[in-house]
Design a protein around this motif. Sequence first.
Motif, PDB file in Angstrom:
ATOM      1  N   GLY A 160       2.283  -6.577  -5.078  1.00 22.75           N
ATOM      2  CA  GLY A 160       1.862  -5.309  -4.774  1.00 22.75           C
ATOM      3  C   GLY A 160       0.954  -4.455  -4.385  1.00 22.75           C
ATOM      4  O   GLY A 160       0.053  -4.576  -4.791  1.00 22.75           O
ATOM      5  N   ALA A 161       1.342  -3.221  -3.065  1.00 23.06           N
ATOM      6  CA  ALA A 161      -0.123  -2.639  -3.479  1.00 23.06           C
ATOM      7  C   ALA A 161      -0.352  -2.630  -4.590  1.00 23.06           C
ATOM      8  O   ALA A 161       0.005  -1.884  -5.190  1.00 23.06           O
ATOM      9  N   PRO A 162      -1.290  -1.667  -4.473  1.00 23.35           N
ATOM     10  CA  PRO A 162      -1.883  -1.007  -5.885  1.00 23.35           C
ATOM     11  C   PRO A 162      -1.305   0.140  -5.985  1.00 23.35           C
ATOM     12  O   PRO A 162      -1.143   0.210  -7.047  1.00 23.35           O
ATOM     13  N   GLU A 163      -0.844   0.771  -5.023  1.00 27.25           N
ATOM     14  CA  GLU A 163      -0.298   2.173  -5.556  1.00 27.25           C
ATOM     15  C   GLU A 163       1.268   2.197  -6.502  1.00 27.25           C
ATOM     16  O   GLU A 163       1.358   2.799  -6.853  1.00 27.25           O
ATOM     17  N   THR A 164       1.842   1.031  -5.962  1.00 29.81           N
ATOM     18  CA  THR A 164       2.804   0.355  -6.133  1.00 29.81           C
ATOM     19  C   THR A 164       2.539  -0.301  -7.538  1.00 29.81           C
ATOM     20  O   THR A 164       3.586  -0.012  -8.404  1.00 29.81           O
ATOM     21  N   LEU A 165       1.582  -0.680  -8.209  1.00 29.79           N
ATOM     22  CA  LEU A 165       1.442  -1.572 -10.157  1.00 29.79           C
ATOM     23  C   LEU A 165       1.141  -0.065 -10.446  1.00 29.79           C
ATOM     24  O   LEU A 165       1.938  -0.003 -11.438  1.00 29.79           O
ATOM     25  N   ILE A 166       0.411   0.777  -9.666  1.00 30.07           N
ATOM     26  CA  ILE A 166       0.168   2.090 -10.441  1.00 30.07           C
ATOM     27  C   ILE A 166       0.984   2.873 -11.205  1.00 30.07           C
ATOM     28  O   ILE A 166       1.272   2.960 -12.344  1.00 30.07           O
ATOM     29  N   ARG A 167       1.996   2.946 -10.430  1.00 23.95           N
ATOM     30  CA  ARG A 167       3.845   3.181 -11.000  1.00 23.95           C
ATOM     31  C   ARG A 167       3.968   2.720 -11.546  1.00 23.95           C
ATOM     32  O   ARG A 167       4.516   3.945 -12.152  1.00 23.95           O
ATOM     33  N   ALA A 168       4.405   1.203 -11.767  1.00 25.63           N
ATOM     34  CA  ALA A 168       5.244   0.532 -12.258  1.00 25.63           C
ATOM     35  C   ALA A 168       4.483   0.775 -13.285  1.00 25.63           C
ATOM     36  O   ALA A 168       5.070   0.871 -15.018  1.00 25.63           O
ATOM     37  N   ILE A 169       3.222   0.913 -13.879  1.00 26.25           N
ATOM     38  CA  ILE A 169       2.755   0.747 -15.156  1.00 26.25           C
ATOM     39  C   ILE A 169       3.150   1.814 -15.621  1.00 26.25           C
ATOM     40  O   ILE A 169       3.134   2.861 -16.846  1.00 26.25           O
ATOM     41  N   GLU A 170       2.770   3.006 -14.744  1.00 24.79           N
ATOM     42  CA  GLU A 170       3.225   4.483 -15.452  1.00 24.79           C
ATOM     43  C   GLU A 170       4.405   5.361 -15.643  1.00 24.79           C
ATOM     44  O   GLU A 170       4.370   5.645 -17.382  1.00 24.79           O
TER      45      GLU A 170
END
Length: 222
Positions: free
Chosen positions: A58-68
């Motif tokens: 997915g888009a970087p911002e989507t992956l970052i949100r999932a990790i957070e």
Amino acid sequence: MGDKLMAAVQNATTDDIAGCEIYLVTPAISDADAFLPCIGQILSAVPVAAVRLRLEAGAPETLIRAIEILRPAIQNQGVALILDGLPELARQTGCDGVHVDGADVAAARRLIGDSLQLGAFCGTSRDLGMQAGESGADYISFGPFHDTCDETDMALLQWWAEVMELPVVAECGSPEQMLENTALLSQLTRTADFLATGMTGQTQDGQPDALAALLRAIRAAS
């Protein structure tokens, strides 16, 4: 917290482990909010050394949100969060480490520096495992081990455990599959530092019970 996976082997008491620990591998997560209750319930019920978090592309911002979303639920249980692939993202988001293919270890180490754990999947290749160790891996994983694996595969795992200092992970199937093959489970438990077992889905569906049964079997075989 980057040393938690190593510390699980080095510092655990006999009450915590019986020689081999569970290394939980998630399915490819597409909805972190929906997955959060599942991983929280599993980690509250069953002690595991680490979670390898796999994310759908997915888009970087989507992956970052999932990790957070998922990181606190994992790390607050004292469990190491190892991101599958994506070494730069692992560093940026406060993960404890990253898991990459053995051939990618040197590049990943340059990206993450020395503070994060770095795991290397090396299939059934002794040479790749040694190369990964020399390039900066903190643990080596071999496999997958299943019903049709032969004596050569098991000999590789045994050799590594006896000769090398780096912890070794045996990549396996689901808890249910491992419980159906007690002979293989016993062999792996006596040899590997960690048993990497995959969740069967993104919802609870009895997974804490299956993992708890696997943990009992591991301890009985050790």
